[in-house]
Design a protein around this motif. Structure first.
Motif, PDB file in Angstrom:
ATOM      1  N   GLY A 134     -58.659  15.154  45.677  1.00 14.53           N
ATOM      2  CA  GLY A 134     -59.197  14.259  44.653  1.00 14.53           C
ATOM      3  C   GLY A 134     -58.256  14.148  43.473  1.00 14.53           C
ATOM      4  N   TYR A 135     -58.802  14.207  42.269  1.00  9.50           N
ATOM      5  CA  TYR A 135     -57.999  14.080  41.055  1.00  9.50           C
ATOM      6  C   TYR A 135     -58.137  15.330  40.202  1.00  9.50           C
ATOM      7  CZ  TYR A 135     -57.155   9.176  42.002  1.00  9.50           C
ATOM      8  OH  TYR A 135     -56.736   8.006  42.568  1.00  9.50           O
ATOM      9  N   ILE A 136     -57.039  15.713  39.582  1.00  8.18           N
ATOM     10  CA  ILE A 136     -57.018  16.856  38.676  1.00  8.18           C
ATOM     11  C   ILE A 136     -56.343  16.436  37.379  1.00  8.18           C
ATOM     12  CG2 ILE A 136     -57.006  18.600  40.502  1.00  8.18           C
ATOM     13  CD1 ILE A 136     -53.954  18.890  40.010  1.00  8.18           C
ATOM     14  N   TYR A 137     -56.541  17.225  36.331  1.00 11.31           N
ATOM     15  CA  TYR A 137     -55.871  16.951  35.068  1.00 11.31           C
ATOM     16  C   TYR A 137     -54.403  17.346  35.166  1.00 11.31           C
ATOM     17  CZ  TYR A 137     -60.267  16.052  32.726  1.00 11.31           C
ATOM     18  OH  TYR A 137     -61.464  15.509  32.347  1.00 11.31           O
ATOM     19  N   GLY A 138     -53.553  16.535  34.554  1.00 18.13           N
ATOM     20  CA  GLY A 138     -52.131  16.822  34.527  1.00 18.13           C
ATOM     21  C   GLY A 138     -51.513  16.334  33.236  1.00 18.13           C
ATOM     22  N   LEU A 139     -50.393  16.915  32.917  1.00 21.56           N
ATOM     23  CA  LEU A 139     -49.668  16.514  31.710  1.00 21.56           C
ATOM     24  C   LEU A 139     -48.863  15.265  31.994  1.00 21.56           C
ATOM     25  CD1 LEU A 139     -48.431  20.024  30.602  1.00 21.56           C
ATOM     26  CD2 LEU A 139     -50.251  18.685  29.579  1.00 21.56           C
ATOM     27  N   PRO A 140     -48.711  14.406  31.001  1.00 20.48           N
ATOM     28  CA  PRO A 140     -47.887  13.215  31.207  1.00 20.48           C
ATOM     29  C   PRO A 140     -46.447  13.619  31.454  1.00 20.48           C
ATOM     30  CG  PRO A 140     -48.422  13.468  28.896  1.00 20.48           C
ATOM     31  CD  PRO A 140     -49.215  14.507  29.639  1.00 20.48           C
ATOM     32  N   ASN A 141     -45.731  12.791  32.196  1.00 24.12           N
ATOM     33  CA  ASN A 141     -44.296  13.049  32.381  1.00 24.12           C
ATOM     34  C   ASN A 141     -43.637  13.137  31.025  1.00 24.12           C
ATOM     35  OD1 ASN A 141     -44.403  13.006  35.121  1.00 24.12           O
ATOM     36  ND2 ASN A 141     -43.691  10.914  35.324  1.00 24.12           N
ATOM     37  N   GLY A 142     -42.686  14.052  30.896  1.00 23.61           N
ATOM     38  CA  GLY A 142     -41.958  14.177  29.650  1.00 23.61           C
ATOM     39  C   GLY A 142     -42.759  14.852  28.568  1.00 23.61           C
ATOM     40  N   HIS A 143     -43.874  15.539  28.921  1.00 33.68           N
ATOM     41  CA  HIS A 143     -44.675  16.216  27.898  1.00 33.68           C
ATOM     42  C   HIS A 143     -43.791  17.152  27.096  1.00 33.68           C
ATOM     43  CE1 HIS A 143     -48.180  17.782  25.928  1.00 33.68           C
ATOM     44  NE2 HIS A 143     -47.756  18.998  26.175  1.00 33.68           N
ATOM     45  N   GLY A 144     -43.900  17.046  25.783  1.00 34.76           N
ATOM     46  CA  GLY A 144     -43.077  17.883  24.920  1.00 34.76           C
ATOM     47  C   GLY A 144     -41.817  17.176  24.452  1.00 34.76           C
ATOM     48  N   LYS A 145     -41.511  16.041  25.031  1.00 35.43           N
ATOM     49  CA  LYS A 145     -40.350  15.269  24.590  1.00 35.43           C
ATOM     50  C   LYS A 145     -40.873  14.113  23.756  1.00 35.43           C
ATOM     51  CE  LYS A 145     -37.850  16.288  28.803  1.00 35.43           C
ATOM     52  NZ  LYS A 145     -37.315  15.755  30.036  1.00 35.43           N
ATOM     53  N   THR A 146     -40.494  14.057  22.532  1.00 29.37           N
ATOM     54  CA  THR A 146     -41.021  13.021  21.656  1.00 29.37           C
ATOM     55  C   THR A 146     -40.440  11.666  22.005  1.00 29.37           C
ATOM     56  OG1 THR A 146     -39.295  13.480  20.039  1.00 29.37           O
ATOM     57  CG2 THR A 146     -41.376  14.638  19.753  1.00 29.37           C
ATOM     58  N   ASN A 147     -41.311  10.663  21.911  1.00 27.41           N
ATOM     59  CA  ASN A 147     -40.924   9.264  22.121  1.00 27.41           C
ATOM     60  C   ASN A 147     -40.216   9.001  23.438  1.00 27.41           C
ATOM     61  OD1 ASN A 147     -42.023   8.465  19.681  1.00 27.41           O
ATOM     62  ND2 ASN A 147     -40.157   8.904  18.564  1.00 27.41           N
ATOM     63  N   ARG A 148     -40.630   9.687  24.480  1.00 22.96           N
ATOM     64  CA  ARG A 148     -40.058   9.421  25.793  1.00 22.96           C
ATOM     65  C   ARG A 148     -41.168   9.115  26.783  1.00 22.96           C
ATOM     66  NH1 ARG A 148     -35.776   7.606  27.155  1.00 22.96           N
ATOM     67  NH2 ARG A 148     -35.668   8.724  29.096  1.00 22.96           N
ATOM     68  N   LEU A 149     -41.083   7.968  27.422  1.00 20.18           N
ATOM     69  CA  LEU A 149     -41.955   7.648  28.531  1.00 20.18           C
ATOM     70  C   LEU A 149     -41.085   7.731  29.775  1.00 20.18           C
ATOM     71  CD1 LEU A 149     -43.587   4.363  27.211  1.00 20.18           C
ATOM     72  CD2 LEU A 149     -44.706   6.554  27.461  1.00 20.18           C
ATOM     73  N   ALA A 199     -53.653   5.226  29.095  1.00 16.47           N
ATOM     74  CA  ALA A 199     -53.917   5.855  27.796  1.00 16.47           C
ATOM     75  C   ALA A 199     -52.687   6.567  27.248  1.00 16.47           C
ATOM     76  CB  ALA A 199     -55.092   6.820  27.907  1.00 16.47           C
ATOM     77  N   VAL A 200     -51.990   7.295  28.100  1.00 14.83           N
ATOM     78  CA  VAL A 200     -50.816   8.029  27.614  1.00 14.83           C
ATOM     79  C   VAL A 200     -49.676   7.070  27.289  1.00 14.83           C
ATOM     80  CG1 VAL A 200     -49.774   8.587  29.861  1.00 14.83           C
ATOM     81  CG2 VAL A 200     -49.421  10.089  27.918  1.00 14.83           C
ATOM     82  N   VAL A 201     -49.481   6.040  28.088  1.00 14.32           N
ATOM     83  CA  VAL A 201     -48.436   5.053  27.801  1.00 14.32           C
ATOM     84  C   VAL A 201     -48.756   4.322  26.496  1.00 14.32           C
ATOM     85  CG1 VAL A 201     -47.318   2.932  28.598  1.00 14.32           C
ATOM     86  CG2 VAL A 201     -47.785   4.773  30.223  1.00 14.32           C
ATOM     87  N   LYS A 202     -50.019   3.945  26.321  1.00 13.83           N
ATOM     88  CA  LYS A 202     -50.429   3.240  25.098  1.00 13.83           C
ATOM     89  C   LYS A 202     -50.166   4.098  23.867  1.00 13.83           C
ATOM     90  CE  LYS A 202     -54.436   1.125  22.872  1.00 13.83           C
ATOM     91  NZ  LYS A 202     -55.867   0.811  23.001  1.00 13.83           N
ATOM     92  N   ARG A 203     -50.560   5.356  23.931  1.00  8.58           N
ATOM     93  CA  ARG A 203     -50.372   6.246  22.784  1.00  8.58           C
ATOM     94  C   ARG A 203     -48.890   6.396  22.447  1.00  8.58           C
ATOM     95  NH1 ARG A 203     -49.349  11.522  22.460  1.00  8.58           N
ATOM     96  NH2 ARG A 203     -49.755  11.809  24.654  1.00  8.58           N
ATOM     97  N   GLN A 204     -48.057   6.556  23.459  1.00  8.20           N
ATOM     98  CA  GLN A 204     -46.633   6.738  23.213  1.00  8.20           C
ATOM     99  C   GLN A 204     -45.977   5.456  22.715  1.00  8.20           C
ATOM    100  OE1 GLN A 204     -45.183   8.604  26.809  1.00  8.20           O
ATOM    101  NE2 GLN A 204     -45.801  10.612  26.076  1.00  8.20           N
ATOM    102  N   LEU A 205     -46.416   4.304  23.220  1.00  8.69           N
ATOM    103  CA  LEU A 205     -45.886   3.034  22.705  1.00  8.69           C
ATOM    104  C   LEU A 205     -46.287   2.838  21.243  1.00  8.69           C
ATOM    105  CD1 LEU A 205     -46.482   0.652  25.735  1.00  8.69           C
ATOM    106  CD2 LEU A 205     -44.261   1.318  24.786  1.00  8.69           C
ATOM    107  N   LEU A 206     -47.527   3.163  20.918  1.00  9.59           N
ATOM    108  CA  LEU A 206     -47.964   3.044  19.526  1.00  9.59           C
ATOM    109  C   LEU A 206     -47.182   3.994  18.626  1.00  9.59           C
ATOM    110  CD1 LEU A 206     -51.808   2.659  20.009  1.00  9.59           C
ATOM    111  CD2 LEU A 206     -50.248   0.965  19.004  1.00  9.59           C
ATOM    112  N   ASP A 207     -46.927   5.207  19.095  1.00 11.17           N
ATOM    113  CA  ASP A 207     -46.134   6.153  18.313  1.00 11.17           C
ATOM    114  C   ASP A 207     -44.729   5.622  18.062  1.00 11.17           C
ATOM    115  OD1 ASP A 207     -48.237   7.929  18.209  1.00 11.17           O
ATOM    116  OD2 ASP A 207     -47.422   9.292  19.736  1.00 11.17           O
ATOM    117  N   ARG A 208     -44.153   5.009  19.077  1.00 12.08           N
ATOM    118  CA  ARG A 208     -42.760   4.581  19.000  1.00 12.08           C
ATOM    119  C   ARG A 208     -42.577   3.225  18.311  1.00 12.08           C
ATOM    120  NH1 ARG A 208     -38.018   5.916  22.073  1.00 12.08           N
ATOM    121  NH2 ARG A 208     -36.572   4.201  21.972  1.00 12.08           N
ATOM    122  N   LEU A 209     -43.514   2.304  18.541  1.00 12.96           N
ATOM    123  CA  LEU A 209     -43.327   0.916  18.098  1.00 12.96           C
ATOM    124  C   LEU A 209     -44.426   0.429  17.152  1.00 12.96           C
ATOM    125  CD1 LEU A 209     -42.420  -0.520  21.624  1.00 12.96           C
ATOM    126  CD2 LEU A 209     -40.817  -0.004  19.774  1.00 12.96           C
TER     127      LEU A 209
END
Length: 142
Positions: free
Chosen positions: A58-73, A98-108
Motif C-alpha cells: 500500500g502506501y507509507i509515509y516518506g520524506l520528499p526527495n532532497g529532504h534537508g536540501k533547501t530550495n531543491r526539488l 503538496a511538497v512541490v507546492k510548498r517548495q515552489l512557494l518557498d523559492r518563488l
C-alpha cells in the motif's frame, strides 16, 4: 522536547520505519517519551513535506526527495511544465503536489500571485510584470 526536536524525530521515524498512519507516529512518539496529538502530528507532516509513497503493501509515509536540501526539488517529482501567458501548468508525480507546492512557494514566492493544485498538477499564476519564460526555465532546471 521542543518542536524542532519533534520534527527531527518524526523525520527519522518515517525514514527508518514503514509507517502508514498518523496514529502510528503518535504511538511511536509516545514510546519515545513525547506526548503529541494526531492534530499536532498532522501539522508536523505538512511542515516537513512528508508524502505518502507507494510500498509493497500500500502506501507509507516518506520524506520528499532532497529532504534537508533547501530550495531543491528533485526533477523526479516534476513530470512536465508548460506556459501560457502569465500561467504555468506543472504536472507532478501523483501524491507529491503538496511538497512541490510548498517548495515552489518557498523559492518563488515573490513572483507568484496564486498557486493551486490537485493530486498530480499545479497551476501557477504569476504576478503582472513577472517574466513567465524565465520562471518556467527556473522550474525546469530544478
Amino acid at each position: 522536547m521542543n518542536k524542532k526536536e519533534r520534527l527531527q524525530l518524526i523525520s527519522d521515524m518515517v525514514s527508518r520505519y514503514p509507517i502508514d498512519t498518523q496514529e502510528e507516529i503518535v504511538s511511536r512518539l509516545l514510546q519515545a517519551g513525547l506526548k503529541a496529538t494526531q492534530a499536532t502530528v498532522s501539522r508536523d507532516i505538512k511542515t516537513l513535506g512528508i508524502v505518502k509513497i507507494p510500498s509493497e503493501h500500500g502506501y507509507i509515509y516518506g520524506l520528499p526527495n532532497g529532504h534537508g536540501k533547501t530550495n531543491r526539488l528533485k526533477l523526479r517529482y516534476i513530470l512536465s511544465c508548460k506556459r501560457q501567458d502569465q500561467m504555468i501548468h506543472i504536472d507532478v508525480e501523483p501524491g507529491t503536489m503538496a511538497v512541490v507546492k510548498r517548495q515552489l512557494l518557498d523559492r518563488l514566492k515573490d513572483a507568484i500571485f496564486s498557486l493551486v493544485g490537485d493530486d498530480d498538477s499545479l497551476l501557477m499564476v504569476l504576478k503582472a510584470g513577472e517574466n513567465a519564460q524565465e520562471i518556467l526555465r527556473q522550474i525546469e532546471e530544478l
